[in-house]
Enzyme design. Structure first.
Site, PDB file in Angstrom:
ATOM      1  N   GLY A   1      42.775  33.715  35.397  1.00 55.73           N
ATOM      2  CA  GLY A   1      42.714  33.217  36.958  1.00 55.73           C
ATOM      3  C   GLY A   1      42.320  31.465  36.529  1.00 55.73           C
ATOM      4  O   GLY A   1      41.460  31.602  36.948  1.00 55.73           O
TER       5      GLY A   1
ATOM      6  N   SER B   1      37.117  25.916  38.926  1.00 56.28           N
ATOM      7  CA  SER B   1      35.772  26.683  37.811  1.00 56.28           C
ATOM      8  C   SER B   1      35.318  26.910  36.990  1.00 56.28           C
ATOM      9  O   SER B   1      34.739  27.263  35.860  1.00 56.28           O
ATOM     10  CB  SER B   1      36.231  27.986  38.508  1.00 56.28           C
ATOM     11  OG  SER B   1      37.135  29.182  37.947  1.00 56.28           O
TER      12      SER B   1
ATOM     13  N   ASP C   1      45.366  32.545  31.580  1.00 55.67           N
ATOM     14  CA  ASP C   1      46.099  32.676  32.915  1.00 55.67           C
ATOM     15  C   ASP C   1      47.665  32.245  31.856  1.00 55.67           C
ATOM     16  O   ASP C   1      47.768  31.350  31.511  1.00 55.67           O
ATOM     17  CB  ASP C   1      45.704  31.258  33.563  1.00 55.67           C
ATOM     18  CG  ASP C   1      46.269  30.844  35.240  1.00 55.67           C
ATOM     19  OD1 ASP C   1      47.652  30.959  35.433  1.00 55.67           O
ATOM     20  OD2 ASP C   1      45.198  30.572  36.016  1.00 55.67           O
TER      21      ASP C   1
ATOM     22  N   GLY D   1      51.090  30.332  38.250  1.00 55.38           N
ATOM     23  CA  GLY D   1      50.716  30.631  39.737  1.00 55.38           C
ATOM     24  C   GLY D   1      49.985  31.917  40.629  1.00 55.38           C
ATOM     25  O   GLY D   1      51.527  33.105  39.948  1.00 55.38           O
TER      26      GLY D   1
ATOM     27  N   SER E   1      46.815  37.847  31.537  1.00 54.72           N
ATOM     28  CA  SER E   1      45.830  38.962  31.514  1.00 54.72           C
ATOM     29  C   SER E   1      46.211  40.047  30.614  1.00 54.72           C
ATOM     30  O   SER E   1      45.446  40.391  29.511  1.00 54.72           O
ATOM     31  CB  SER E   1      45.161  38.942  32.311  1.00 54.72           C
ATOM     32  OG  SER E   1      43.798  39.667  32.350  1.00 54.72           O
TER      33      SER E   1
ATOM     34  N   ASP F   1      39.423  36.122  38.874  1.00 55.83           N
ATOM     35  CA  ASP F   1      39.661  35.685  39.672  1.00 55.83           C
ATOM     36  C   ASP F   1      41.485  35.230  39.417  1.00 55.83           C
ATOM     37  O   ASP F   1      41.613  34.502  39.839  1.00 55.83           O
ATOM     38  CB  ASP F   1      39.032  34.150  40.174  1.00 55.83           C
ATOM     39  CG  ASP F   1      39.484  33.685  41.451  1.00 55.83           C
ATOM     40  OD1 ASP F   1      39.763  33.623  42.134  1.00 55.83           O
ATOM     41  OD2 ASP F   1      39.407  32.181  41.371  1.00 55.83           O
TER      42      ASP F   1
ATOM     43  N   HIS G   1      45.794  39.487  43.365  1.00 46.41           N
ATOM     44  CA  HIS G   1      45.244  39.510  44.247  1.00 46.41           C
ATOM     45  C   HIS G   1      45.931  41.060  44.518  1.00 46.41           C
ATOM     46  O   HIS G   1      45.463  41.314  46.497  1.00 46.41           O
ATOM     47  CB  HIS G   1      44.354  38.673  45.730  1.00 46.41           C
ATOM     48  CG  HIS G   1      43.881  37.716  44.661  1.00 46.41           C
ATOM     49  ND1 HIS G   1      43.643  37.154  44.683  1.00 46.41           N
ATOM     50  CD2 HIS G   1      42.943  37.247  45.437  1.00 46.41           C
ATOM     51  CE1 HIS G   1      42.686  36.103  43.960  1.00 46.41           C
ATOM     52  NE2 HIS G   1      42.003  36.471  45.535  1.00 46.41           N
TER      53      HIS G   1
ATOM     54  N   HIS H   1      35.377  37.591  41.918  1.00 48.92           N
ATOM     55  CA  HIS H   1      36.069  36.329  43.480  1.00 48.92           C
ATOM     56  C   HIS H   1      36.215  36.789  44.806  1.00 48.92           C
ATOM     57  O   HIS H   1      37.375  37.629  44.456  1.00 48.92           O
ATOM     58  CB  HIS H   1      36.655  34.604  42.822  1.00 48.92           C
ATOM     59  CG  HIS H   1      36.270  33.240  43.658  1.00 48.92           C
ATOM     60  ND1 HIS H   1      37.470  33.243  44.329  1.00 48.92           N
ATOM     61  CD2 HIS H   1      35.376  33.439  44.873  1.00 48.92           C
ATOM     62  CE1 HIS H   1      37.270  32.653  44.892  1.00 48.92           C
ATOM     63  NE2 HIS H   1      35.620  32.605  45.934  1.00 48.92           N
ATOM     64  N   ASP H   2      36.452  36.480  46.044  1.00 53.04           N
ATOM     65  CA  ASP H   2      36.981  36.944  46.827  1.00 53.04           C
ATOM     66  C   ASP H   2      36.818  38.148  46.916  1.00 53.04           C
ATOM     67  O   ASP H   2      38.423  38.861  47.282  1.00 53.04           O
ATOM     68  CB  ASP H   2      38.578  36.967  46.247  1.00 53.04           C
ATOM     69  CG  ASP H   2      39.511  34.674  46.237  1.00 53.04           C
ATOM     70  OD1 ASP H   2      38.155  34.656  47.372  1.00 53.04           O
ATOM     71  OD2 ASP H   2      40.257  34.793  45.183  1.00 53.04           O
TER      72      ASP H   2
END
Length: 197
Positions: A27, A33, A52, A56, A105, A122, A125, A150-151
């Protein structure tokens, strides 16, 4: 990514870099990052990798809160964050310390065959995407390597895009293969200590 989480990611990447193995991010978006990982890779004498498709995530598509119309390719009408990512790396002077793997991925993970010192998750989601990232990349983390997620939002009231990263975090802990070593806001750092994933 907030500053505190960025510093925690950088610290984890420096630590993992001591293993002498690549650092991988799932991501990339526009590269904020990625420059942290690339700089840690430079300092450690290893390489950073990003995975990635640059189209988006769900929350970045038109009509969603995190959509940036400037990332849309006017010729094809789809998001394309790769040019922005490349400019970010160029401006940071870190192009030679990172390899961009452009693709989905799970597809890239299927053909990957080397151990990794760090995997930073990341990406998407949704449960489908977060689990696919974990399943594809966690087995490649070397003993003593780090899984950074993350998140991670344990309280549904605090999250903004679903709790899939939190569920992946719980899954990693339940596997017995990972032990948590640090938590900074929504960033979790886990060390690979076992074999079962």
């Amino acid at each position: 990514m907030p500053v505190g989480e960025g510093l925690a990611l950088y610290s984890a990447a420096l630590e993992a870099g001591r293993l002498g193995l690549p650092l991988l991010e799932v991501g990339t978006y526009c590269g904020r990052s990625a420059i942290l990982l690339a700089d840690a890779a430079r300092a450690s004498g290893v390489v950073a990798l990003t995975v990635d498709h640059h189209r988006g995530s769900e929350e970045q598509q038109p009509g969603w809160e995190y959509h940036d119309p400037e990332t849309v390719d006017p010729e094809i009408g789809l998001m394309d964050t790769l040019p922005t990512f490349r400019r970010t790396l160029h401006r940071a002077g870190l192009e030679e310390h990172i390899v961009a793997l452009v693709g989905r991925s799970p597809q890239v993970a299927k053909v990957w065959g080397s151990p990794l010192g760090l995997v930073f998750v990341d990406g998407g989601h949704t449960d489908e995407h977060a689990n696919a990232d974990y399943e594809g990349w966690a087995p490649h983390i070397a003993a003593g390597g780090l899984l950074v997620i993350h998140d991670v939002f344990p309280d549904p009231a605090d999250e903004f895009t679903g709790q899939a990263p939190y569920r992946v975090y719980l899954r990693a802990l339940a596997s017995g293969a990972f032990t948590e070593t640090a938590a900074t806001d929504s960033l979790r750092v886990l060390r690979r200590t076992g074999a079962g994933i």
